[in-house]
Design an enzyme around this catalytic site. Structure first.
Site, mmCIF file in Angstrom:
data_model
loop_
_atom_site.group_PDB
_atom_site.id
_atom_site.type_symbol
_atom_site.label_atom_id
_atom_site.label_comp_id
_atom_site.label_asym_id
_atom_site.label_seq_id
_atom_site.Cartn_x
_atom_site.Cartn_y
_atom_site.Cartn_z
ATOM 1 N N GLU A 56 -12.836 -1.729 1.825
ATOM 2 C CA GLU A 56 -11.803 -1.406 0.826
ATOM 3 C C GLU A 56 -11.768 -2.509 -0.227
ATOM 4 O O GLU A 56 -11.631 -2.260 -1.418
ATOM 5 C CB GLU A 56 -10.471 -1.338 1.560
ATOM 6 C CG GLU A 56 -9.368 -0.678 0.818
ATOM 7 C CD GLU A 56 -8.090 -0.707 1.635
ATOM 8 O OE1 GLU A 56 -7.651 0.355 2.072
ATOM 9 O OE2 GLU A 56 -7.525 -1.804 1.850
ATOM 10 N N CYS A 89 0.826 -1.210 0.000
ATOM 11 C CA CYS A 89 0.000 0.000 0.000
ATOM 12 C C CYS A 89 0.860 1.260 0.000
ATOM 13 O O CYS A 89 0.348 2.366 -0.154
ATOM 14 C CB CYS A 89 -0.929 0.022 1.223
ATOM 15 S SG CYS A 89 -2.089 -1.351 1.228
ATOM 16 N N HIS A 96 -9.026 1.338 -5.371
ATOM 17 C CA HIS A 96 -10.029 0.368 -4.923
ATOM 18 C C HIS A 96 -11.412 0.768 -5.408
ATOM 19 O O HIS A 96 -11.680 1.946 -5.648
ATOM 20 C CB HIS A 96 -10.066 0.299 -3.384
ATOM 21 C CG HIS A 96 -8.788 -0.144 -2.763
ATOM 22 N ND1 HIS A 96 -8.328 -1.432 -2.847
ATOM 23 C CD2 HIS A 96 -7.843 0.540 -2.063
ATOM 24 C CE1 HIS A 96 -7.173 -1.520 -2.209
ATOM 25 N NE2 HIS A 96 -6.849 -0.347 -1.725
ATOM 26 N N HIS A 150 -13.955 8.468 -8.298
ATOM 27 C CA HIS A 150 -13.019 8.659 -9.417
ATOM 28 C C HIS A 150 -12.031 9.784 -9.106
ATOM 29 O O HIS A 150 -11.698 10.600 -9.965
ATOM 30 C CB HIS A 150 -13.776 8.885 -10.738
ATOM 31 C CG HIS A 150 -14.265 7.597 -11.324
ATOM 32 N ND1 HIS A 150 -15.307 6.892 -10.778
ATOM 33 C CD2 HIS A 150 -13.827 6.850 -12.378
ATOM 34 C CE1 HIS A 150 -15.508 5.788 -11.490
ATOM 35 N NE2 HIS A 150 -14.621 5.724 -12.457
#
Lengths: 144, 144, 144, 144, 144, 144
Positions: F130, F33, F41, F80
């Site tokens: 997530e 990460c 995600h 987005h």
């Protein structure tokens, strides 16, 4: 021509162990699926039939007839069972999902006419998921 | 206070049979889960931890520490195993999902400090789904 | 003949922006996928192999060999990565899911023999889901 | 050649009752789907288009054009509607999922050129799931 | 103390329309759920019971007893039915998912003792999902 | 009292990197990460409101009001988008899912009255997934 798929579920246990191979080979080949006391899965079985629309009923396959066929020839024998011990085909064949799809396909193909005596619908595909990550599919015309 | 849940999966076989009851009672009680040779499931295990945010890391629970704990004390012992034969607790207790959640909860509670030595996070809940239709949940403070 | 599908997941970021088009055209074409700083997805990748049953093992494809192939040539490069910046093919091609499926298919096809040196199994299909509502599929024999 | 699938959902009510059959026949044929006051489903509709990659955009099908086509010609008419009463085709045809897939396929095929005036992409398949256990699929080239 | 949840599904149609409000108000309030001829859903019903482990059986709730209770008092009445027309409670109350959860909860609470005559398990929660995006939950101790 | 949950989805990119820690510490702490160019995600956001039934409408929370609130204050800003770059709170806080749930919870709590000016419903819980394996939940009364 429509393809009609119905989904069934059964829970079973199995152990992958090829009798012609020695223990080390089996362990290398099947990994934890070779653990000596077996394990199990919630199998998801998708049976697809193929056929034309019957204009009178608006259906390409009678769902109750398919359910009865799968229930009698597959679920009654496989659900909550030990595949190695309780399914005769797995006395000799290893109960991989490929062999499981093949055995289910053979049972459905052999008994198809009892449920669907006409020309249509025909068995199209048998698909079995061992987990959400492993899917095995065989077309009816490739089942011997 | 956050509740952080991580999802794990394991495949295992079991048979439900209470030793103090006779065969007819067992069959009535457990139905097809009592079939003599066992069956199996893809179990879904949700482990929830509870704790405050660590402002330096932005986390309430270190996911790698939780994964290592669950991996070592649960998955390594349960995945691709026969619960009745290979888990000592199920030599006496019936491996129902309730007892399975309890046994997993005990293992996590007993070893929690090796993964999380501080005051937080704490084990909050253990939830196990035998299938998508059967979910069993126990709160950590009710695990003895 | 069986079709064996294994499911993989990876999380990546991307931005859709065609270099030959101007900003207004890009925005009209890609909408919010064109937002300047990118976004991301949990991609679901289904790789299907096709082949006959090996009677000795009961398998049509060795799942560990497939996992190793996909792991080395796809997941190691794509998982938790920025597709535009870290995948050379997307220096020139727009990282749409079509191009992503094509790039994954090419990598698997080019390296297939290292995992499966025999005649079978063969790569059958690459399918990628950007979200549960967008699925993109390419057959191996249409990958150049 | 890619196959691009987009998933849509709509909720509708229907009753299965064939006007040429008497009540007993209808009940035998459709079971509880024949209950007199109807029932309903959350339908899942997968529309697949097929076409080559446009190298300029990296796409095989413009998703917004497909969404607009499905929205205007299917979802606006079917979502939150009574299929028997509000869809003219089901004044005569029984609103089975086969007939529903056929009617949706016809609407998409008839209006395809308004969304995709070029040679590609073409409508490939219409697939409708009444529940997670019943899936009905028709190929565009078999829709009359 | 365990919480045991079992999942049930039923398909039904309904229309949201409050008799005390005029048409414009109804349309503003319920949007497309107010369409005059109704629509429908595949409802997912989760019933949770709460209780201690019975050490003899390893269970906190007998799943067959719960299935029989839900089957007789909920599914038989609701599945493949028109909620407005066929459920007496919805002659006066609007069949929203809140009222649906309440009506199901009342039926389960009123008949709980026929299935579980002892002190435990008790009804804990009724949760109903109209679609995967709308979930409605009521605790048994808040059902009047 | 009902708990009403609505599910939302957004796709975003992020990178986990704590500014007070050095690179080696960051890599140890966040693993992949922490990859320098970020990843992304498909987040699943469940917002739960709590309140009594309004007998006139049969509802505990107006779903359109909740959708508008979440749309305006969360989805418009997060969907987005690159969380590190485009969400001011993550200029200083690491965009972990805990911090993401907290930031979403604060935005909903701060603007709750614009959507729900009465005493009820109240914001109950914010839950963010997530991936399907990582779920993070915060109760509204623990959001500062």
């Amino acid at each position: 021509m429509f393809r009609v798929t119905r989904r069934y579920r059964f829970s079973a246990s199995h152990r992958l162990h090829a009798p012609e191979l020695d223990d080390a080979q089996n362990q290398r080949l099947y990994g934890k699926c070779n653990h000596p006391f077996g394990h199990g899965h919630n199998y998801v079985l998708d049976v697809s039939a193929r056929g034309p629309l019957d204009p009178a009923t608006g259906r390409a396959a009678d769902p109750e007839a398919l359910d009865a066929l799968v229930g009698r020839h597959v679920l009654a024998a496989f659900d909550h069972r030990n595949l190695n011990v309780e399914i005769p085909a797995f006395a000799s064949a290893v109960p991989t999902s490929e062999n499981l799809a093949l055995e289910i396909g053979r049972r459905l193909k052999d008994n198809w006419n009892t449920a669907f005596p006409g020309e249509w619908p025909r068995l199209d595909t048998v698909r079995i998921a061992e987990t959400g990550k492993n899917i095995f599919e065989i077309r009816a015309d490739e089942i011997e």
